[in-house]
Design a protein around this motif. Sequence first.
Motif, mmCIF file in Angstrom:
data_model
loop_
_atom_site.group_PDB
_atom_site.id
_atom_site.type_symbol
_atom_site.label_atom_id
_atom_site.label_comp_id
_atom_site.label_asym_id
_atom_site.label_seq_id
_atom_site.Cartn_x
_atom_site.Cartn_y
_atom_site.Cartn_z
ATOM 1 N N GLU A 124 19.250 29.411 0.303
ATOM 2 C CA GLU A 124 20.018 30.182 -0.682
ATOM 3 C C GLU A 124 21.447 30.401 -0.205
ATOM 4 O O GLU A 124 22.401 30.310 -0.988
ATOM 5 N N ASP A 125 21.614 30.687 1.087
ATOM 6 C CA ASP A 125 22.957 30.888 1.630
ATOM 7 C C ASP A 125 23.769 29.597 1.620
ATOM 8 O O ASP A 125 24.981 29.612 1.375
ATOM 9 N N ILE A 126 23.090 28.469 1.865
ATOM 10 C CA ILE A 126 23.806 27.194 1.971
ATOM 11 C C ILE A 126 24.096 26.596 0.603
ATOM 12 O O ILE A 126 25.210 26.121 0.338
ATOM 13 N N PHE A 127 23.099 26.629 -0.284
ATOM 14 C CA PHE A 127 23.222 25.908 -1.562
ATOM 15 C C PHE A 127 23.209 26.828 -2.777
ATOM 16 O O PHE A 127 23.248 26.342 -3.920
ATOM 17 N N GLY A 128 23.183 28.139 -2.559
ATOM 18 C CA GLY A 128 23.045 29.074 -3.682
ATOM 19 C C GLY A 128 24.154 28.964 -4.708
ATOM 20 O O GLY A 128 23.930 29.184 -5.910
ATOM 21 N N GLY A 134 18.350 30.075 -8.224
ATOM 22 C CA GLY A 134 17.471 29.865 -7.069
ATOM 23 C C GLY A 134 17.459 28.404 -6.660
ATOM 24 O O GLY A 134 17.456 27.502 -7.516
ATOM 25 N N VAL A 135 17.445 28.158 -5.366
ATOM 26 C CA VAL A 135 17.515 26.791 -4.859
ATOM 27 C C VAL A 135 16.101 26.229 -4.680
ATOM 28 O O VAL A 135 15.342 26.733 -3.844
ATOM 29 N N PRO A 136 15.730 25.195 -5.445
ATOM 30 C CA PRO A 136 14.410 24.588 -5.244
ATOM 31 C C PRO A 136 14.314 23.946 -3.865
ATOM 32 O O PRO A 136 15.291 23.385 -3.352
#
Length: 269
Positions: A124-128, A134-136
């Motif tokens: 979540e921190d990297i790709f949020g 929400g990141v699958p």
Amino acid sequence: MLDFLNHWFASYPDTYTIDQFVYSFSTSNPRFALTVAVAAVTFAIGFLEYIWSFRLVRAERSAPYPLYMHAYYFAIDFMGVIVFALAAVRTDGFWLFVAASIAEVVWVCFEVYNLVKCVTVEREDIFGHLYPDGVPVKAAVGRIVGAVLITWTCVNLFRVFLDDPCMFKWYIFTNIVMAIGPGLYWEKRGTRIGASWTLAWIILLGTVNSFLPTNMWALASPYFTFANNPWFYLAGIVAIGFAVRNLLVLRRLPAKPAICEATGRKTIL
């Protein structure tokens, strides 16, 4: 003036050879003990830099390095396992290359652990910012695999371009990236969570050790001496400056709590 310009901008030393490293790390070398001691310190600092990474991500759910560094180091060290093993075969099992290949296996395991945590803990921190809802997991895995493939192919391409028979030139770049990348990442995040005073000092020590005139590379091959390769040392001055800056970045950031709220664990100094 013309001689100065030619020396710095228009002349290039020949590359190092495997035989130079074999001699330098053999007991027949009068500076054998010094060379082995400096190499041991260099490898030990590299291990500590990644040990602190997985300590931080376990205790604080935040790693000190950005994804591109994890992907880059995985690519470098995965290739190191193969390249050093092949060098050991070519040199009848010379101890340096056997030990280096084994050390690289350990580093690859460290990096796999950190890449897994990029998915399970930090996605979540990297790709949020790319996935507001929400990141699958599948998307995070795909992006990380892509980053690894890019770095792995580029490392091998530039190994050819750099005429780097045993990855030793590339390992200089790992130290430069380690000096510069973390502080910029900590500054961007704006928190000491996932960062560490101890790690910042380890990085500074490792950077200085890598660019002293008695560094491991210069002890092993004249290719890396100041007379033959002044840009190596100029890059070292810049890298050391950024390693010092890491400490200044930490000083400006708000202090960590004693216990990490996200994990209930004691934070890492």
